[in-house]
Design a protein around this motif. Sequence first.
Motif, PDB file in Angstrom:
ATOM      1  N   ILE A 251       0.832  -1.205   0.000  1.00 37.92           N
ATOM      2  CA  ILE A 251       0.000   0.000   0.000  1.00 37.92           C
ATOM      3  C   ILE A 251       0.866   1.255   0.000  1.00 37.92           C
ATOM      4  N   ASP A 252       1.953   1.246   0.783  1.00 34.63           N
ATOM      5  CA  ASP A 252       2.884   2.379   0.751  1.00 34.63           C
ATOM      6  C   ASP A 252       3.479   2.546  -0.644  1.00 34.63           C
ATOM      7  N   GLY A 253       3.776   1.410  -1.304  1.00 36.30           N
ATOM      8  CA  GLY A 253       4.308   1.468  -2.659  1.00 36.30           C
ATOM      9  C   GLY A 253       3.325   2.072  -3.631  1.00 36.30           C
ATOM     10  N   ILE A 254       2.045   1.755  -3.469  1.00 35.91           N
ATOM     11  CA  ILE A 254       1.011   2.332  -4.338  1.00 35.91           C
ATOM     12  C   ILE A 254       0.950   3.845  -4.148  1.00 35.91           C
ATOM     13  N   TRP A 255       1.045   4.278  -2.896  1.00 45.37           N
ATOM     14  CA  TRP A 255       1.015   5.728  -2.633  1.00 45.37           C
ATOM     15  C   TRP A 255       2.198   6.416  -3.300  1.00 45.37           C
ATOM     16  N   HIS A 256       3.390   5.858  -3.155  1.00 48.95           N
ATOM     17  CA  HIS A 256       4.571   6.466  -3.766  1.00 48.95           C
ATOM     18  C   HIS A 256       4.492   6.424  -5.289  1.00 48.95           C
ATOM     19  N   ALA A 257       4.029   5.324  -5.847  1.00 50.05           N
ATOM     20  CA  ALA A 257       3.954   5.207  -7.306  1.00 50.05           C
ATOM     21  C   ALA A 257       2.996   6.228  -7.899  1.00 50.05           C
ATOM     22  N   ASN A 258       1.957   6.590  -7.155  1.00 44.69           N
ATOM     23  CA  ASN A 258       0.953   7.517  -7.675  1.00 44.69           C
ATOM     24  C   ASN A 258       1.238   8.979  -7.340  1.00 44.69           C
ATOM     25  N   ARG A 259       2.367   9.250  -6.729  1.00 45.20           N
ATOM     26  CA  ARG A 259       2.725  10.657  -6.513  1.00 45.20           C
ATOM     27  C   ARG A 259       2.938  11.340  -7.849  1.00 45.20           C
ATOM     28  N   ASN A 260       3.394  10.541  -8.834  1.00 43.98           N
ATOM     29  CA  ASN A 260       3.466  11.038 -10.208  1.00 43.98           C
ATOM     30  C   ASN A 260       2.624  10.083 -11.055  1.00 43.98           C
ATOM     31  N   PRO A 261       1.395  10.451 -11.414  1.00 41.52           N
ATOM     32  CA  PRO A 261       0.472   9.524 -12.072  1.00 41.52           C
ATOM     33  C   PRO A 261       0.774   9.251 -13.535  1.00 41.52           C
ATOM     34  N   ASP A 262       1.838   9.804 -14.073  1.00 42.22           N
ATOM     35  CA  ASP A 262       2.178   9.548 -15.472  1.00 42.22           C
ATOM     36  C   ASP A 262       3.015   8.273 -15.565  1.00 42.22           C
ATOM     37  N   PRO A 263       2.891   7.420 -16.601  1.00 42.42           N
ATOM     38  CA  PRO A 263       1.974   7.620 -17.729  1.00 42.42           C
ATOM     39  C   PRO A 263       0.523   7.319 -17.399  1.00 42.42           C
ATOM     40  N   LYS A 264       0.272   6.474 -16.405  1.00 37.71           N
ATOM     41  CA  LYS A 264      -1.084   6.288 -15.919  1.00 37.71           C
ATOM     42  C   LYS A 264      -1.002   5.787 -14.490  1.00 37.71           C
ATOM     43  N   PRO A 265      -2.077   5.923 -13.724  1.00 38.35           N
ATOM     44  CA  PRO A 265      -2.004   5.561 -12.301  1.00 38.35           C
ATOM     45  C   PRO A 265      -1.777   4.070 -12.085  1.00 38.35           C
ATOM     46  N   VAL A 266      -1.317   3.744 -10.881  1.00 33.98           N
ATOM     47  CA  VAL A 266      -1.121   2.359 -10.467  1.00 33.98           C
ATOM     48  C   VAL A 266      -2.258   1.991  -9.527  1.00 33.98           C
ATOM     49  N   HIS A 267      -2.836   0.803  -9.746  1.00 39.44           N
ATOM     50  CA  HIS A 267      -4.002   0.375  -8.989  1.00 39.44           C
ATOM     51  C   HIS A 267      -3.692  -0.942  -8.280  1.00 39.44           C
ATOM     52  N   LEU A 268      -4.381  -1.203  -7.170  1.00 41.28           N
ATOM     53  CA  LEU A 268      -4.218  -2.435  -6.419  1.00 41.28           C
ATOM     54  C   LEU A 268      -5.589  -3.043  -6.146  1.00 41.28           C
ATOM     55  N   ALA A 269      -5.773  -4.310  -6.503  1.00 45.45           N
ATOM     56  CA  ALA A 269      -7.020  -5.029  -6.225  1.00 45.45           C
ATOM     57  C   ALA A 269      -6.690  -6.218  -5.324  1.00 45.45           C
ATOM     58  N   ILE A 270      -7.313  -6.265  -4.141  1.00 41.91           N
ATOM     59  CA  ILE A 270      -7.041  -7.295  -3.138  1.00 41.91           C
ATOM     60  C   ILE A 270      -8.261  -8.171  -2.973  1.00 41.91           C
ATOM     61  N   ALA A 271      -8.116  -9.463  -3.287  1.00 41.37           N
ATOM     62  CA  ALA A 271      -9.195 -10.429  -3.107  1.00 41.37           C
ATOM     63  C   ALA A 271      -8.856 -11.303  -1.901  1.00 41.37           C
ATOM     64  N   GLY A 272      -9.545 -11.087  -0.806  1.00 39.11           N
ATOM     65  CA  GLY A 272      -9.265 -11.841   0.405  1.00 39.11           C
ATOM     66  C   GLY A 272      -9.814 -11.132   1.625  1.00 39.11           C
ATOM     67  N   ASP A 273      -9.597 -11.724   2.773  1.00 40.52           N
ATOM     68  CA  ASP A 273     -10.091 -11.149   4.021  1.00 40.52           C
ATOM     69  C   ASP A 273      -9.194 -11.621   5.147  1.00 40.52           C
ATOM     70  N   GLY A 274      -9.366 -11.024   6.324  1.00 38.78           N
ATOM     71  CA  GLY A 274      -8.558 -11.417   7.463  1.00 38.78           C
ATOM     72  C   GLY A 274      -8.554 -10.350   8.533  1.00 38.78           C
ATOM     73  N   PRO A 275      -7.868 -10.617   9.640  1.00 38.45           N
ATOM     74  CA  PRO A 275      -7.913  -9.716  10.796  1.00 38.45           C
ATOM     75  C   PRO A 275      -7.289  -8.345  10.556  1.00 38.45           C
ATOM     76  N   ASP A 276      -6.483  -8.203   9.517  1.00 38.91           N
ATOM     77  CA  ASP A 276      -5.819  -6.924   9.267  1.00 38.91           C
ATOM     78  C   ASP A 276      -6.543  -6.061   8.231  1.00 38.91           C
ATOM     79  N   LYS A 277      -7.641  -6.553   7.713  1.00 38.86           N
ATOM     80  CA  LYS A 277      -8.305  -5.846   6.613  1.00 38.86           C
ATOM     81  C   LYS A 277      -8.781  -4.450   7.027  1.00 38.86           C
ATOM     82  N   GLU A 278      -9.464  -4.363   8.160  1.00 41.27           N
ATOM     83  CA  GLU A 278     -10.013  -3.067   8.583  1.00 41.27           C
ATOM     84  C   GLU A 278      -8.903  -2.049   8.799  1.00 41.27           C
ATOM     85  N   ARG A 279      -7.822  -2.469   9.424  1.00 42.36           N
ATOM     86  CA  ARG A 279      -6.716  -1.534   9.652  1.00 42.36           C
ATOM     87  C   ARG A 279      -6.119  -1.061   8.337  1.00 42.36           C
TER      88      ARG A 279
END
Length: 421
Positions: A251-279
């Motif tokens: 998630i930190d990597g996604i934030w850093h990668a999108n500080r400059n959205p060119d050539p296009k933004p970076v997206h993350l899709a997470i399929a799963g669940d667990g005790p850390d999801k809400e945090r």
Amino acid sequence: MKSNDDGISTDIAIVVQGNYPLDRDVRTRKIAKSLDESGSNVAILGRNSLEDPDLGQVKSSYPPRKEDIDYAHVRRFSWLLSTPLFGLVTAKVPVNPFWILWLVIQFRDTEPEIVIPCDIRAGLPAIVAAKLSGIPTVLDLRENFAELARVKPIEHVMDYVVLNRTLVGAIEHLTVQLADLVWVVAEERKENLVAAGKAESAVHVVGNVPLLREISAFTRKGGEYDNAEWPGFTLVYVGSINKFRGLDLLIDGIWHANRNPDPKPVHLAIAGDGPDKERLEQRVETLGITEHVDFLGWIPPDTVTSFLQSGDVGIIPHEVSSYTNQTIPNKLFDYMSVQLPVLTTPTRPTARIVNEINCGKVLPYHATGSVTGTVIREMQQSTEYSTWAENGRSAIESQYNWEHEMEKARSVLTGRFNVSI
């Protein structure tokens, strides 16, 4: 009575720690089907229960004590099933005398030539019962349970016992030493067991790899995510969401990668669940990147393939530890099967395979979010993208497949126990 090409059949008993069949118990199903197809007579011995939320065809009532399925004969421990004592006599503890006695009775009735207990909760009682019956055993050790106990979070009072690393480690060590053969899922785990005193000739790798016949061709299967349009270069993750999975770094990597959205933004899709999801969801909100991260929850098994193929890179961000350095996540081979380049942290088995095959990139040790974001952008712009994709799929077809693994395993069983499989 089945028989193999030599006209001789081998009776094999597989012991599981819960009920069977279970939707999630893919490995037991693959072992049983492979042995059945090679001509062996397979019996699967488990406990009768309705408590597991992932029960497959065992759903609405207590299943029968005996049941024939396509590839095995299933027997279920059902003593005192309709009484309040059933929970006590079926307790999933390694020294349950009722479970051991029941297994002795089943072994004498079915007369298997080999017993294969799955993991340590089934392992110790099955091995004791098999030794009392004079039958050799093959422990299918799918995890490093002592190290898993170290990294799993304490969520319930009983976890202080169930996840006590010293206790779990002692049981695991005893079970491994008593087994005639041990199957593990990674070379690094074999090294660990040999260093702990198990004979090298008694430990063999049977990886958690896919069945070739169950892999789609290079075209997509139909599925819910076939027409998914993620907003950018998309990283996909399938699995549990807990601390040692390392999704914070991603998630930190996604934030850093999108500080400059060119050539296009970076997206993350997470399929799963667990005790850390809400945090993690709160962290995404705090970083202001909710438009770049989707938490999908658990998705149906028949949609996983199309979900993976909707992405651009498969992610294995697990924290590097003594646990992750001795196991290989199934998702690595799932990614490779659908020609999805892999980005992984430098856990030993996974990094070894990714580097040997050249099917993606390995993050440096102690990578920061900034470094992770940079590597993601490098993958997005790399001219090697198609090479990574093709190399992963080619390795599945030539080496990392279940048919190849079971061919080796049957050869070992035949030579060690003088049976015909």
